[in-house]
Design a protein around this motif. Sequence first.
Motif: not given
Length: 458
Positions: A208-215
């Motif tokens: 799983x991942x959170x791509x903070x750049x795409x927040x």
Amino acid sequence: MKVRKKAQVRRAAPVLVVLAAIFAGDAHAAVPEAQVKRLGQDLTPIGAEKAGEGDIPEWTGGLASVPSNVTYEPGKHLQDPFASDPIRYTVTGENAAQYSDILTEGQRAMLERYDSYKMNVYQTRRSCAYPTNVYEATKRNAGIGELVGGGNGVSKAIMGFPFPIPNSAYEIVWNHTLRYRSFKLTRQFAAAPMTPAGDYTLLKVQDEAIFWWSDPSKSSAEELDNNSIFYIANTIAPARAAGNVILVHEAMNAAVRPRQAWQYSPGTRRVRRAPNIAFDNPGVNTDGLSTADSFDGYNGSLERYDWTVVGKSPRLIAANNYKTLHVPYDQFLTRLHVNQDLVRYELHRVWEIDAMLRPETRHVYSRRTLYLDEDSWQITGSALYDGRGEIWRVQEIQQLASYQVPICGYNAQIDYDLQASRYLAAGLQNEEPPVNFFADELDGDRYTPSAIRRMGAR
């Protein structure tokens, strides 16, 4: 910018703004407004050439929604909108010279090494598409995005692709690293380290991942507190490997704060710092067939190499590989290489980037040549060289458009070790649930050492 000349590679002058610029330190060549306005005009919204070229058609928007000739069923793998396309021609070791100018260095090595290796080539379908807000953010980034930290970080830009009209190889690699992959994602995939005889033990991983750049709530990279990606990978099978969990905090600027990583081992029941999850250390669940920084084609800091643009030219890549999603692993995983009857190749324009190991640093790969599809900025293949300057490993990343999002991703990463006559097939989803690109339940507070301890101890 340095451009290494090659007979079969043309220079991409219409897209590169400053051919003579030499990347040094934090130098940044601003993109003129007239160039930015080309996005969505003669360039696609993410910076590819919209026009066709020979067998490469014009980009007309890609698969921005579910095609009319297929049915999308949530919970099931995507149907192939190009299933009726016939094979146009097949490249083999015997006729490889005829197609030499559209083959990558790695493909040539595979065709020379294995008599059974072939490439079935189909009509080119420029299917990559992204959401409207990604296009809008990318156009904004074109005029403001900057490299920092000696090329090891990005500032001012946010969301989408940071450098759609690039000025250096570093910017091109960052387009791959920060390409849109959704904001929050969960997935289950399989990995198979193959023996020379064609045997394997299948590993299964939930990541799983959170791509903070795409927040979508952020307006610049400076609001991310130097966080780029939070990532967890939990091995669930086989039993002897189950419970191993890794946690990675990837930075926006590695020069300010290098990657942070932790690993939980069920054997010790402890979480330890894992600085080895980086660079040329063996990748997790790879049986030594790949390095940590080869995951996703390339990941992490750029600091150990000098990066150079060779050019952009038509090459064969594995694209629109919907067929492989619908076959069991025992049909896809065959001796020496995957079942090439199932892999679809198309002619696309790709960026070619050379990375040469800096004299003052160390890595098992003395050189890397990366190939990135212009329609996705995704690495679709690479050739990896040993200390003698000979090709050691070849990567192939099989791209496909997830039209229900829309997004351009991949459904398999294959790492071939030519010296060991082995390969690693990873990222496999054939017998797994579809990727969830809308995992809104994920929260940043979950990505802690204590959380992966609880996860692994279950």
